[in-house]
Design a protein around this motif. Structure first.
Motif, short mmCIF file in Angstrom:
data_model
loop_
_atom_site.label_atom_id
_atom_site.label_comp_id
_atom_site.label_asym_id
_atom_site.label_seq_id
_atom_site.Cartn_x
_atom_site.Cartn_y
_atom_site.Cartn_z
N GLU A 1 0.83 -1.20 0.00
CA GLU A 1 0.00 0.00 0.00
C GLU A 1 0.87 1.26 0.00
OE1 GLU A 1 -3.95 1.70 0.05
OE2 GLU A 1 -3.05 -0.21 -0.52
N LEU A 2 1.96 1.24 0.77
CA LEU A 2 2.86 2.39 0.78
C LEU A 2 3.47 2.62 -0.60
CD1 LEU A 2 4.70 1.78 4.18
CD2 LEU A 2 3.05 3.59 3.68
N ALA A 3 3.82 1.53 -1.29
CA ALA A 3 4.35 1.67 -2.64
C ALA A 3 3.32 2.29 -3.59
CB ALA A 3 4.81 0.31 -3.16
N GLN A 4 2.05 1.89 -3.42
CA GLN A 4 0.99 2.48 -4.25
C GLN A 4 0.84 3.97 -4.01
OE1 GLN A 4 -1.09 1.17 -6.68
NE2 GLN A 4 0.34 -0.56 -6.63
N TRP A 5 1.03 4.38 -2.77
CA TRP A 5 0.95 5.81 -2.45
C TRP A 5 2.21 6.55 -2.86
CZ3 TRP A 5 -3.50 7.80 -1.92
CH2 TRP A 5 -4.53 7.15 -1.23
N GLY A 6 3.25 5.83 -3.23
CA GLY A 6 4.48 6.47 -3.66
C GLY A 6 5.38 6.96 -2.55
N THR A 7 5.15 6.47 -1.31
CA THR A 7 5.99 6.92 -0.19
C THR A 7 7.10 5.94 0.13
OG1 THR A 7 4.62 5.86 1.51
CG2 THR A 7 4.00 8.10 0.82
N ALA A 8 7.10 4.78 -0.52
CA ALA A 8 8.14 3.78 -0.30
C ALA A 8 8.48 3.14 -1.64
CB ALA A 8 7.69 2.71 0.69
N PRO A 9 9.75 2.88 -1.90
CA PRO A 9 10.13 2.26 -3.17
C PRO A 9 9.65 0.82 -3.24
CG PRO A 9 12.04 2.44 -1.73
CD PRO A 9 10.93 3.19 -1.06
N GLU A 10 9.22 0.39 -4.41
CA GLU A 10 8.73 -0.98 -4.57
C GLU A 10 9.81 -2.02 -4.32
OE1 GLU A 10 6.95 -1.38 -8.37
OE2 GLU A 10 5.33 0.06 -8.00
N TRP A 11 11.06 -1.65 -4.51
CA TRP A 11 12.17 -2.60 -4.37
C TRP A 11 12.59 -2.81 -2.92
CZ3 TRP A 11 16.03 0.14 -2.13
CH2 TRP A 11 16.10 1.52 -2.40
N PHE A 12 12.04 -2.05 -1.99
CA PHE A 12 12.41 -2.21 -0.59
C PHE A 12 11.17 -2.65 0.19
CE2 PHE A 12 13.73 -0.96 3.71
CZ PHE A 12 15.05 -1.39 3.71
N THR A 13 11.03 -3.96 0.36
CA THR A 13 9.83 -4.53 0.97
C THR A 13 9.96 -4.58 2.49
OG1 THR A 13 9.46 -5.89 -0.98
CG2 THR A 13 8.30 -6.52 1.02
N LEU A 14 8.93 -4.12 3.16
CA LEU A 14 8.88 -4.19 4.61
C LEU A 14 7.67 -5.02 5.02
CD1 LEU A 14 9.56 -0.42 5.34
CD2 LEU A 14 11.16 -2.30 5.71
N GLY A 15 7.89 -6.04 5.82
CA GLY A 15 6.79 -6.85 6.31
C GLY A 15 5.96 -6.09 7.33
N ASP A 16 4.74 -6.54 7.52
CA ASP A 16 3.84 -5.85 8.44
C ASP A 16 4.33 -5.92 9.89
OD1 ASP A 16 2.27 -5.24 6.28
OD2 ASP A 16 0.94 -6.96 6.55
N LEU A 17 4.81 -7.09 10.32
CA LEU A 17 5.36 -7.21 11.66
C LEU A 17 6.62 -6.36 11.80
CD1 LEU A 17 4.98 -11.07 12.22
CD2 LEU A 17 3.61 -9.26 13.26
N ASP A 18 7.44 -6.38 10.77
CA ASP A 18 8.66 -5.58 10.75
C ASP A 18 8.32 -4.09 10.86
OD1 ASP A 18 11.44 -5.26 10.55
OD2 ASP A 18 11.36 -5.04 8.38
N LEU A 19 7.26 -3.68 10.17
CA LEU A 19 6.85 -2.28 10.25
C LEU A 19 6.47 -1.88 11.68
CD1 LEU A 19 4.86 -1.93 6.93
CD2 LEU A 19 6.66 -0.36 7.70
N GLY A 20 5.94 -2.81 12.44
CA GLY A 20 5.63 -2.52 13.83
C GLY A 20 6.87 -2.09 14.59
N THR A 21 8.00 -2.77 14.33
CA THR A 21 9.27 -2.39 14.96
C THR A 21 9.67 -0.98 14.53
OG1 THR A 21 9.99 -4.70 14.96
CG2 THR A 21 11.70 -3.02 15.22
N HIS A 22 9.56 -0.68 13.24
CA HIS A 22 10.00 0.61 12.74
C HIS A 22 9.11 1.75 13.25
CE1 HIS A 22 12.44 -1.97 10.43
NE2 HIS A 22 11.58 -2.22 9.47
N ILE A 23 7.82 1.47 13.37
CA ILE A 23 6.91 2.49 13.90
C ILE A 23 7.24 2.79 15.36
CG2 ILE A 23 4.51 2.98 14.51
CD1 ILE A 23 3.74 1.36 11.97
N ALA A 24 7.47 1.73 16.14
CA ALA A 24 7.82 1.93 17.56
C ALA A 24 9.14 2.69 17.67
CB ALA A 24 7.93 0.58 18.25
N ARG A 25 10.13 2.29 16.87
CA ARG A 25 11.44 2.96 16.91
C ARG A 25 11.29 4.45 16.60
NH1 ARG A 25 13.77 0.15 13.23
NH2 ARG A 25 15.14 -1.10 14.58
N THR A 26 10.55 4.75 15.54
CA THR A 26 10.41 6.14 15.11
C THR A 26 9.63 6.96 16.13
OG1 THR A 26 10.45 5.36 12.82
CG2 THR A 26 9.69 7.61 13.20
N ALA A 27 8.61 6.38 16.71
CA ALA A 27 7.82 7.10 17.72
C ALA A 27 8.70 7.48 18.91
CB ALA A 27 6.64 6.24 18.17
N TRP A 28 9.53 6.54 19.35
CA TRP A 28 10.43 6.82 20.48
C TRP A 28 11.46 7.88 20.11
CZ3 TRP A 28 10.92 0.88 21.11
CH2 TRP A 28 9.85 0.41 21.90
#
Length: 322
Positions: free
Chosen positions: A82-109
């Motif tokens: 979905e992020l790739a469709q919105w153009g905010t993430a490159p299609e060649w760099f895939t992030l899993g949904d569970l993995d995204l949870g880690t990145h969201i927590a990291r960024t929030a902190w």
């Protein structure tokens, strides 16, 4: 005994898993700290991504995808698509949904004012890792790759182009103003043994050593420094480290990497170096320049072989003179 490992990524994760297994077999009294490379971190869709750290975190937690070699097991990738469709993430760099949870927590902190060291501690507290992960620095020092068409982020060169575009050099943004994190400083200063993991010498270990003051910390540490080669019989064990070595003029060999690190007695990094039995011919030459070298089996295929590599590294560390 306090053991500190220097490195990052999958090679480091496999080595630390073996070291943790060895420590547990010996009664679990030894302490393991890992000074982790932060220079392959970058921003995607407003999120701070930390591949080297997360490879270690997931592997030690037992939630990594062992087939792909990166990310979380049993992943889905709906959000990334979905992020790739919105153009905010490159299609060649895939992030899993569970993995995204880690990145969201990291960024929030991070956005709330936490340091990278704080974030490492919070993420590591979720699981019984058997090791403490600490960042080499709390500053952002993303790696930039110089190619013919201009500079690009390391992740674009590594993931999108699979290192097939010739690199002319590597540098870290803002490296001149970076300093070792307090946690990294303590891990090195207080260590009884320091082990350099079989990580990529150029883009995993190299940026750690490039942090101003880091080489001095390692040279002045009272602990012996022993490295483990990630090159076996002239080939990389995993990944594309050969492309990185070629770009900076280093042969893809266990001997050349050790010479690149240098002997600590000559203002380099290493007191000792483990090579595979297939590279035993490198032993005399490396000993001649002040690096005590042993040839042992280095393939880490399972818990037993990985623990044995760690045991061999500690055994060598016990024999070298500071």
């Amino acid at each position: 005994m306090r053991i500190t490992v220097i490195g990052g990524g999958v090679g480091c994760a496999r080595f630390v898993l073996g070291l943790r297994e060895l420590v547990r077999r010996r009664g679990g009294l030894d302490e393991i700290s890992v000074v982790v490379n932060t220079a392959d971190d970058w921003w995607v869709s407003g999120l701070r991504i930390a591949p080297d750290h997360d490879s270690l975190l997931y592997a030690l937690a037992g939630v990594n995808d062992t087939e792909r070699g990166w990310g979380r097991a049993e992943e889905s990738e709906r959000v990334s698509a979905e992020l790739a469709q919105w153009g905010t993430a490159p299609e060649w760099f895939t992030l899993g949904d569970l993995d995204l949870g880690t990145h969201i927590a990291r960024t929030a902190w991070l956005r709330a004012g936490a340091s990278v060291s704080d974030v490492y501690a919070r993420l590591g507290a979720r699981w019984d890792l058997g090791a403490v992960l600490v960042p080499a620095t709390d500053q952002e020092i993303d790696t930039i790759v110089e190619v013919d068409d201009g500079p690009i982020h390391f992740q674009e060169w590594w993931v999108r182009h699979r290192s097939q575009i010739p690199a002319r050099g590597f540098s870290q943004q803002n490296i001149a103003s970076a300093t070792p994190s307090d946690a990294a400083r303590a891990a090195i200063t207080d260590a009884d043994v320091i082990l350099v993991a079989p990580s990529n010498p150029v883009v995993s270990v190299g940026p750690i050593l490039a942090v101003p003051g880091m080489r001095e910390l390692l040279r002045e540490a009272h602990a012996p420094v022993v490295g483990v080669s990630g090159i076996i019989d002239g080939a990389v064990v995993r990944g594309m480290a050969d492309a990185c070595l070629t770009a900076v003029g280093i042969d893809t060999s266990a001997r050349a990497v050790a010479e690149h690190y240098g002997a600590r007695s000559a203002d380099g990094l290493l007191d000792g170096w483990l090579v595979d039995t297939t590279d035993a011919d490198a032993v005399p030459a490396l000993r001649d320049i002040g690096i005590e070298t042993r040839a042992v089996p280095l393939w880490m295929r399972d818990a037993d072989t990985s623990a044995q590599v760690a045991a061999d590294a500690l055994a060598l560390a016990a024999t070298v003179e500071r």
